[in-house]
Design a protein around this motif. Sequence first.
Motif, PDB file in Angstrom:
ATOM      1  N   SER A  54       0.832  -1.222   0.000  1.00  0.00           N
ATOM      2  CA  SER A  54       0.000   0.000   0.000  1.00  0.00           C
ATOM      3  C   SER A  54       0.853   1.254   0.000  1.00  0.00           C
ATOM      4  CB  SER A  54      -0.926   0.043   1.209  1.00  0.00           C
ATOM      5  OG  SER A  54      -1.186  -1.216   1.726  1.00  0.00           O
ATOM      6  N   LEU A  55       2.031   1.134   0.583  1.00  0.00           N
ATOM      7  CA  LEU A  55       2.933   2.282   0.609  1.00  0.00           C
ATOM      8  C   LEU A  55       3.230   2.758  -0.805  1.00  0.00           C
ATOM      9  CD1 LEU A  55       3.431   2.613   3.525  1.00  0.00           C
ATOM     10  CD2 LEU A  55       5.661   1.553   3.284  1.00  0.00           C
ATOM     11  N   LEU A  59       2.001   6.220  -2.559  1.00  0.00           N
ATOM     12  CA  LEU A  59       2.979   7.175  -3.084  1.00  0.00           C
ATOM     13  C   LEU A  59       2.637   7.511  -4.529  1.00  0.00           C
ATOM     14  CD1 LEU A  59       5.610   8.754  -2.931  1.00  0.00           C
ATOM     15  CD2 LEU A  59       6.816   6.666  -3.586  1.00  0.00           C
ATOM     16  N   ASP A 118       2.581  14.511   7.212  1.00  0.00           N
ATOM     17  CA  ASP A 118       3.735  13.865   6.585  1.00  0.00           C
ATOM     18  C   ASP A 118       3.413  12.431   6.171  1.00  0.00           C
ATOM     19  OD1 ASP A 118       4.978  16.204   7.131  1.00  0.00           O
ATOM     20  OD2 ASP A 118       6.269  15.435   8.713  1.00  0.00           O
ATOM     21  N   ARG A 120       0.791  11.626   4.906  1.00  0.00           N
ATOM     22  CA  ARG A 120      -0.119  11.798   3.764  1.00  0.00           C
ATOM     23  C   ARG A 120      -1.453  11.092   3.990  1.00  0.00           C
ATOM     24  NH1 ARG A 120       3.640  14.820   3.359  1.00  0.00           N
ATOM     25  NH2 ARG A 120       4.627  15.492   1.429  1.00  0.00           N
TER      26      ARG A 120
ATOM     27  N   PRO B  52       8.268  16.584   4.612  1.00  0.00           N
ATOM     28  CA  PRO B  52       8.751  15.293   4.137  1.00  0.00           C
ATOM     29  C   PRO B  52       7.597  14.355   3.802  1.00  0.00           C
ATOM     30  CG  PRO B  52       9.044  15.509   6.508  1.00  0.00           C
ATOM     31  CD  PRO B  52       8.625  16.849   5.992  1.00  0.00           C
ATOM     32  N   ASN B  53       7.823  13.484   2.880  1.00  0.00           N
ATOM     33  CA  ASN B  53       6.811  12.489   2.523  1.00  0.00           C
ATOM     34  C   ASN B  53       7.224  11.141   3.100  1.00  0.00           C
ATOM     35  OD1 ASN B  53       5.276  10.515   1.234  1.00  0.00           O
ATOM     36  ND2 ASN B  53       4.904  11.862  -0.522  1.00  0.00           N
ATOM     37  N   SER B  54       6.629  10.805   4.242  1.00  0.00           N
ATOM     38  CA  SER B  54       7.026   9.560   4.922  1.00  0.00           C
ATOM     39  C   SER B  54       6.729   8.336   4.068  1.00  0.00           C
ATOM     40  CB  SER B  54       6.311   9.394   6.253  1.00  0.00           C
ATOM     41  OG  SER B  54       5.868  10.589   6.777  1.00  0.00           O
ATOM     42  N   LEU B  55       5.717   8.463   3.237  1.00  0.00           N
ATOM     43  CA  LEU B  55       5.373   7.352   2.356  1.00  0.00           C
ATOM     44  C   LEU B  55       6.566   6.976   1.485  1.00  0.00           C
ATOM     45  CD1 LEU B  55       2.518   6.907   3.080  1.00  0.00           C
ATOM     46  CD2 LEU B  55       1.784   8.052   0.989  1.00  0.00           C
ATOM     47  N   ALA B  56       7.139   7.986   0.871  1.00  0.00           N
ATOM     48  CA  ALA B  56       8.267   7.743  -0.025  1.00  0.00           C
ATOM     49  C   ALA B  56       9.462   7.184   0.739  1.00  0.00           C
ATOM     50  CB  ALA B  56       8.651   9.031  -0.747  1.00  0.00           C
ATOM     51  N   SER B  58       9.417   5.540   3.535  1.00  0.00           N
ATOM     52  CA  SER B  58       9.139   4.176   3.969  1.00  0.00           C
ATOM     53  C   SER B  58       9.299   3.195   2.818  1.00  0.00           C
ATOM     54  CB  SER B  58       7.715   4.075   4.519  1.00  0.00           C
ATOM     55  OG  SER B  58       7.564   4.881   5.654  1.00  0.00           O
ATOM     56  N   LEU B  59       8.812   3.592   1.670  1.00  0.00           N
ATOM     57  CA  LEU B  59       8.930   2.708   0.509  1.00  0.00           C
ATOM     58  C   LEU B  59      10.393   2.436   0.220  1.00  0.00           C
ATOM     59  CD1 LEU B  59       7.774   1.250  -1.945  1.00  0.00           C
ATOM     60  CD2 LEU B  59       7.857   3.418  -3.181  1.00  0.00           C
ATOM     61  N   ASN B  62      11.953   0.364   2.889  1.00  0.00           N
ATOM     62  CA  ASN B  62      11.270  -0.898   3.095  1.00  0.00           C
ATOM     63  C   ASN B  62      10.893  -1.141   4.545  1.00  0.00           C
ATOM     64  OD1 ASN B  62      10.070  -3.236   2.204  1.00  0.00           O
ATOM     65  ND2 ASN B  62      11.896  -4.481   2.599  1.00  0.00           N
ATOM     66  N   SER B  64       8.262   1.041   7.587  1.00  0.00           N
ATOM     67  CA  SER B  64       7.594   2.282   7.944  1.00  0.00           C
ATOM     68  C   SER B  64       7.670   2.510   9.437  1.00  0.00           C
ATOM     69  CB  SER B  64       6.140   2.238   7.502  1.00  0.00           C
ATOM     70  OG  SER B  64       5.408   1.386   8.349  1.00  0.00           O
ATOM     71  N   SER B 119       0.182  -2.581   4.742  1.00  0.00           N
ATOM     72  CA  SER B 119       0.614  -1.221   5.043  1.00  0.00           C
ATOM     73  C   SER B 119       2.070  -1.203   5.493  1.00  0.00           C
ATOM     74  CB  SER B 119      -0.258  -0.611   6.139  1.00  0.00           C
ATOM     75  OG  SER B 119      -1.605  -0.611   5.746  1.00  0.00           O
ATOM     76  N   ARG B 120       2.675  -2.348   5.502  1.00  0.00           N
ATOM     77  CA  ARG B 120       4.081  -2.489   5.867  1.00  0.00           C
ATOM     78  C   ARG B 120       4.402  -1.852   7.216  1.00  0.00           C
ATOM     79  NH1 ARG B 120       3.008  -5.304   2.095  1.00  0.00           N
ATOM     80  NH2 ARG B 120       4.387  -5.822   0.356  1.00  0.00           N
TER      81      ARG B 120
END
Lengths: 343, 343
Positions: A54-55, A59, A118, A120, B52-56, B58-59, B62, B64, B119-120
């Motif tokens: 899902s991440l 994104l 952050d 999102r 910051p975009n935590s999603l990016a 975290s991706l 690998n 979160s 959602s990792r």
Amino acid sequence: MNQKKEVTIYDIARELNYSPSTISRALNDHKSISKKTIKVIKKAALEMGYRPNSLAASLRNNRSNTIGILISRINRPFMSTLISGIEETARKAGFNVIISQSNDSYENEVDNSKVLYDSRVGGLIVSLAMETRNIEHFQQFRDQGIPIVFVDRVPKTFSSYKVVIDNYTAGYNATKHLIDQGCRRIAHFAGAQRRNIYEDRKKGYLDALSEYGLPIDKDLIIHAKTLSFEEGEKATNKLLDLPHPPDGIFSANDTAAVSAIICAKKRGINIPEDLAIIGFNDDPIASIVDPPLSTVTHPAAKMGKIAAQRILEHDQKNADNNLSEVTVLSTEIIVRASSKRIK
Amino acid sequence: MNQKKEVTIYDIARELNYSPSTISRALNDHKSISKKTIKVIKKAALEMGYRPNSLAASLRNNRSNTIGILISRINRPFMSTLISGIEETARKAGFNVIISQSNDSYENEVDNSKVLYDSRVGGLIVSLAMETRNIEHFQQFRDQGIPIVFVDRVPKTFSSYKVVIDNYTAGYNATKHLIDQGCRRIAHFAGAQRRNIYEDRKKGYLDALSEYGLPIDKDLIIHAKTLSFEEGEKATNKLLDLPHPPDGIFSANDTAAVSAIICAKKRGINIPEDLAIIGFNDDPIASIVDPPLSTVTHPAAKMGKIAAQRILEHDQKNADNNLSEVTVLSTEIIVRASSKRIK
DNA sequence: TTGTACGCGTTATCAC
DNA sequence: GTGATAACGCGTACAA
């Protein structure tokens, strides 16, 4: 640390001799993929132990299936039930729920709003901290088209979704109920007037008194910071020490009302004969205390459900983010023995 | 829908004539960047409204900064306080908390575990559903080195972190307390024996009886599914209708214990003289009911804090994910009027 | 109906 | 101390 390699759509693509895009589309039930292909691909995905990330999807889509909750404290009956309602509704729609508590501190509220931003989140549900005056920290969400739903403790000026109860009418009716029971000197435990809910409940109280020709006595109105058990106890003692003690109390929450019952009983006051009491929220303790506490319902689960729905709908409506849409739920008086004088 | 464009590290890079990598490093206080550059970059980031975009992140990493919580229900005093403890600890470390409730359904638990996995989450905190027998759905987390902490309702066989109280000793002490008060026919409201907590409490009860030479009477042991108010009421009536009713009740939770107090009072039974009662959890209702309920503490906030810490530490330790590390907290008996016969 | 190619925003690796 | 580049996993415009 021998982690198994995760299966991605690329692995499935390689395995089935399809392109990754076909896999992606198939897994999302895209219309342009044949039923048959979808079936084959989904089967393979299952067998290969594929789990979507899902991440990555969030994104890519620039929005996550996550609702952020920003409240004062989780471990209060109203709040935990509110959250429960949000979670159930959100989960059915495949949304996650991130919680954060401000502990009624403005600073925490601002910090947490940043972290949620952050992350999102796809939407935000807020019940303001007691301290909060300035609400600029929510502007960032609006700038990005992220829907905000204020619940219960809402700001007066920020236009957005709001889910509230009619605190004024509730306060009015609670007071009127005591008047109907024969009370003529009714005290009020009021919460922090900064928050609409306590302000409106007090207004309802004042207007009910006026309407029935009862004088307003400032000594009978006690402003408490948090309406805690201790504050309720202190307030009750103060009231009972007055030359002309009250014959009724309308408390803006159940915690303080229950402490009033217990405190008054200790002092040999008969409830409801000498002192009728009504609270607010219908917490579990209200029906446990002896005598059981009359109170006003606070439809927490329903409010949570509606708040979540507002956010889920927002996508579809692709609505303008600047309009204010207020949902007002009605409440009911629950009459229990703490105020029932007339049989 | 006029969303402002979000500011990224690329925008800052362009603005300051640095490379994106430098910006990234500076914002993360990387050692190889000069203090001065860091200061300049952070200032610009702030001014430009960078978030910051935590999603990016975290991706890319690998993993979160999110802890997933999987519990039965949020709106119970123990659970909401547990969550509160988790949230506070997690947030201080910059972690988010995602909650999901199973409503004690196995199916929901499995579904929710999947969503949390997708959602990792960086770690998982679980209190098992009543129904759950099979725990294979947690294997996927272990395969990926994602730490799991079971709290309170833990599985017997799955090796992982566990945070529990000593339910056996608590049950033993609660029963012993009643014996010390002179009770000789002590009943027990037992919860679902599938869950360790109820099984152990019952074992403690049984052993205390045996140790003090009291007979075990099966009629006095009532197995309840959920230990709800209604179940407690029914159980109490059943007990009081016996030819030889009990003179003490040890209930595995406070809800049922409180209903026992109320029910017994209605029937004219004196508490604690005729019937001494002790519950479990120290819920708010325990100190509100009249007479106040003796009970056993359940350190929810502390358990939440420890559970969160286990996950936060896990990264640093880069620990083996197959070992079992059990934390056992002690509890205390709180003696209140519902069981205090001897002054 | 399916494939190609790119980008979402970030960070780690390698090079200078 | 800083820059270029690739990669995390996915979704979609465009092409076929």
